[in-house]
Enzyme design. Structure first.
Site, PDB file in Angstrom:
ATOM      1  N   THR A  95       0.678  -1.003   0.034  1.00 15.17           N
ATOM      2  CA  THR A  95       0.479   0.278   0.699  1.00 15.17           C
ATOM      3  C   THR A  95       1.032   0.802   0.418  1.00 15.17           C
ATOM      4  O   THR A  95       1.408   1.802   0.670  1.00 15.17           O
ATOM      5  CB  THR A  95      -0.891   0.428   1.124  1.00 15.17           C
ATOM      6  OG1 THR A  95      -1.370  -0.987   1.504  1.00 15.17           O
ATOM      7  CG2 THR A  95      -1.566   0.778   1.201  1.00 15.17           C
ATOM      8  N   LYS A 170      -7.777   1.749  -3.069  1.00 19.13           N
ATOM      9  CA  LYS A 170      -7.073   0.962  -1.598  1.00 19.13           C
ATOM     10  C   LYS A 170      -6.961   1.820  -0.860  1.00 19.13           C
ATOM     11  O   LYS A 170      -8.132   1.888  -0.014  1.00 19.13           O
ATOM     12  CB  LYS A 170      -6.079   0.274  -1.970  1.00 19.13           C
ATOM     13  CG  LYS A 170      -5.253   0.258  -0.368  1.00 19.13           C
ATOM     14  CD  LYS A 170      -5.782  -0.775   0.359  1.00 19.13           C
ATOM     15  CE  LYS A 170      -4.848  -1.073   1.352  1.00 19.13           C
ATOM     16  NZ  LYS A 170      -5.938  -1.956   2.118  1.00 19.13           N
TER      17      LYS A 170
HETATM   18  P1  NAD Z   1       5.712  -6.639   7.225  1.00 20.98           P
HETATM   19  O1  NAD Z   1       6.726  -5.457   7.798  1.00 20.98           O
HETATM   20  O2  NAD Z   1       5.361  -7.351   7.670  1.00 20.98           O
HETATM   21  O3  NAD Z   1       6.672  -6.897   6.248  1.00 20.98           O
HETATM   22  C1  NAD Z   1       7.212  -5.861   5.431  1.00 20.98           C
HETATM   23  C2  NAD Z   1       8.495  -6.761   4.873  1.00 20.98           C
HETATM   24  O4  NAD Z   1       9.207  -6.363   4.133  1.00 20.98           O
HETATM   25  C3  NAD Z   1       9.408  -6.951   6.381  1.00 20.98           C
HETATM   26  O5  NAD Z   1       9.551  -8.164   6.505  1.00 20.98           O
HETATM   27  C4  NAD Z   1      10.941  -6.556   5.754  1.00 20.98           C
HETATM   28  O6  NAD Z   1      11.634  -7.018   6.588  1.00 20.98           O
HETATM   29  C5  NAD Z   1      10.788  -6.415   3.930  1.00 20.98           C
HETATM   30  N1  NAD Z   1      11.771  -5.041   3.519  1.00 20.98           N
HETATM   31  C6  NAD Z   1      11.623  -4.011   3.983  1.00 20.98           C
HETATM   32  N2  NAD Z   1      12.186  -3.480   3.238  1.00 20.98           N
HETATM   33  C7  NAD Z   1      12.881  -5.239   1.943  1.00 20.98           C
HETATM   34  C8  NAD Z   1      13.615  -4.799   1.238  1.00 20.98           C
HETATM   35  N3  NAD Z   1      14.787  -4.105   0.522  1.00 20.98           N
HETATM   36  N4  NAD Z   1      14.411  -5.876   0.232  1.00 20.98           N
HETATM   37  C9  NAD Z   1      13.242  -6.682   1.565  1.00 20.98           C
HETATM   38  N5  NAD Z   1      12.765  -6.497   1.898  1.00 20.98           N
HETATM   39  C10 NAD Z   1      12.202  -5.783   2.076  1.00 20.98           C
HETATM   40  O7  NAD Z   1       3.916  -5.369   6.755  1.00 20.98           O
HETATM   41  P2  NAD Z   1       2.436  -6.325   6.354  1.00 20.98           P
HETATM   42  O8  NAD Z   1       1.996  -6.419   7.033  1.00 20.98           O
HETATM   43  O9  NAD Z   1       3.466  -7.667   5.724  1.00 20.98           O
HETATM   44  O10 NAD Z   1       2.467  -5.198   5.106  1.00 20.98           O
HETATM   45  C11 NAD Z   1       2.749  -5.342   3.556  1.00 20.98           C
HETATM   46  C12 NAD Z   1       2.343  -4.048   2.373  1.00 20.98           C
HETATM   47  O11 NAD Z   1       0.379  -4.582   3.127  1.00 20.98           O
HETATM   48  C13 NAD Z   1       2.093  -2.553   3.775  1.00 20.98           C
HETATM   49  O12 NAD Z   1       2.043  -2.301   2.432  1.00 20.98           O
HETATM   50  C14 NAD Z   1       1.079  -1.949   4.481  1.00 20.98           C
HETATM   51  O13 NAD Z   1       0.314  -1.324   4.220  1.00 20.98           O
HETATM   52  C15 NAD Z   1       0.138  -3.471   2.868  1.00 20.98           C
HETATM   53  N6  NAD Z   1      -1.203  -4.351   4.239  1.00 20.98           N
HETATM   54  C16 NAD Z   1      -1.025  -4.569   4.920  1.00 20.98           C
HETATM   55  C17 NAD Z   1      -2.160  -5.623   5.687  1.00 20.98           C
HETATM   56  C18 NAD Z   1      -1.584  -5.906   6.618  1.00 20.98           C
HETATM   57  O14 NAD Z   1      -2.476  -6.262   7.236  1.00 20.98           O
HETATM   58  N7  NAD Z   1      -0.667  -6.503   8.040  1.00 20.98           N
HETATM   59  C19 NAD Z   1      -3.368  -5.425   5.228  1.00 20.98           C
HETATM   60  C20 NAD Z   1      -3.244  -4.780   3.919  1.00 20.98           C
HETATM   61  C21 NAD Z   1      -2.504  -4.202   3.067  1.00 20.98           C
END
Ligand code: NAD
Length: 308
Positions: A95, A170
């Protein structure tokens, strides 16, 4: 058709999404900066990879990262676009800001690739169950190519329009959600002050015109919906800082577009304060505690089945 997919960002959402792609028979090369996230994904059959190498080998590169800065940095500075084979399809499911999404499309195009912005709705439970809703922005051909992969991770896949349209959908959806969670929470706190039982309000509103997802799935008070985070001390679920992030994206877009949406701006303000304070590690529905003003005392009374 079996595809080779590079999946970058194996966090709370990306990990189970990548696992569902493996489950659908695709070869998935996974990368995350956190080794534990890679190890957890490997246990589901994802092949650990260094990002650039993975991109060079893959037909499709999916990213699931915290925000736009991470996506653009990975595409550019960290060389993902440069490493990939010409014509690779880049699908960003994070997002992010609409402007960042359009910049990501443009960077991919300039490097000889194709791109889609495809944020998701449905949370970690939806990612695990493969029941996410995907909203896509980009070309029709790119959408048709990505659709089978997205369907392996979700229940509903919608092509919303050109570059950035997925992110636009979104933030509009989550603005509805943020406003409605505040509205539902305010109604429960008003019910408490009027001596109206939580269950009674739920039984009426869930089958009347107050019905919405914030009430019937993520109910902010314990009891009426046993699976909602309120029943487990507000362990997320959808964490308050993520809601604050999404509402901030919506607020930026409202200001940029000169849209007079006062509830959207107010919701962004309330969630920003909540996420920086008591809500930092909690589900976004815990904002009911802030509205109530004294969470502990009322939680005791609701467990007893009585309301103040
Ligand atoms: P999260 O923090 O659990 O996962 C993100 C991952 O990205 C982490 O494991 C981090 O180490 C990795 N990362 C960061 N920089 C990186 C890089 N340069 N190379 C490789 N990996 C890297 O977050 P999430 O909850 O999985 O959310 C991810 C996305 O999905 C966000 O944009 C969030 O807004 C969106 N989202 C989340 C939810 C939810 O309920 N958690 C729902 C809908 C959308």
């Amino acid at each position: 058709m079996t595809r080779t997919v590079a999946f970058v960002g194996l966090g709370r959402m990306g990990g189970p999404m990548a696992a569902n792609l493996v489950g659908a028979g695709h070869r998935v090369l996974g990368y995350d900066v956190v080794p534990e996230a890679v190890a957890a994904a490997a246990a589901s059959g994802v092949e650990p990879a260094a990002s650039a190498t993975a991109a060079a080998e893959a037909d499709v590169v999916i990213t699931m990262l915290p925000d736009g800065r991470h996506v653009l940095d990975l595409y550019g500075e960290r060389g993902l676009l440069a490493a990939a084979r010409p014509g690779t399809l880049f699908v960003d499911c994070s997002t992010i800001d609409v402007a960042d999404a359009r910049a990501a499309h443009e960077a991919a195009r300039a490097a000889g690739h194709r791109a889609l912005d495809v944020p998701v709705s449905g949370g970690v439970t939806g990612a695990e169950a493969g029941t996410l809703t995907f909203m896509a922005g980009g070309g029709a051909e790119e959408f048709a190519e990505a659709e089978p992969l997205l369907s392996a991770m979700g229940r509903k896949v919608v092509h919303c329009g050109a570059a950035g349209a997925g992110q636009a959908a979104k933030i509009c959806n989550n603005m509805i959600l943020g406003i409605s969670m505040i509205g539902v929470s305010e109604a429960f706190v008003l019910a408490e002050s009027l001596g109206l039982d939580h269950q009674a309000l739920y039984d009426v509103a869930s089958t009347a015109s107050g019905q919405c997802w914030a009430l019937t799935v993520n109910c902010p008070v314990p009891g009426p919906v046993p699976g909602s985070p309120a029943n487990r001390d507000y362990r997320p679920g959808f964490a308050a800082p993520l809601m604050a992030k999404d509402l901030n994206l919506a607020a930026d877009a409202l200001r940029a577009g000169g849209v007079d949406a006062q509830l959207g701006l107010k919701a962004a303000e309330l969630y920003a304060a909540f996420a920086e304070g008591d809500g930092a590690g909690l589900d976004f529905s815990a904002i009911v505690r802030t509205i109530r003003g004294s969470g502990a005392a009322t939680e005791h009374t609701t467990k007893d089945g009585t309301n103040p």
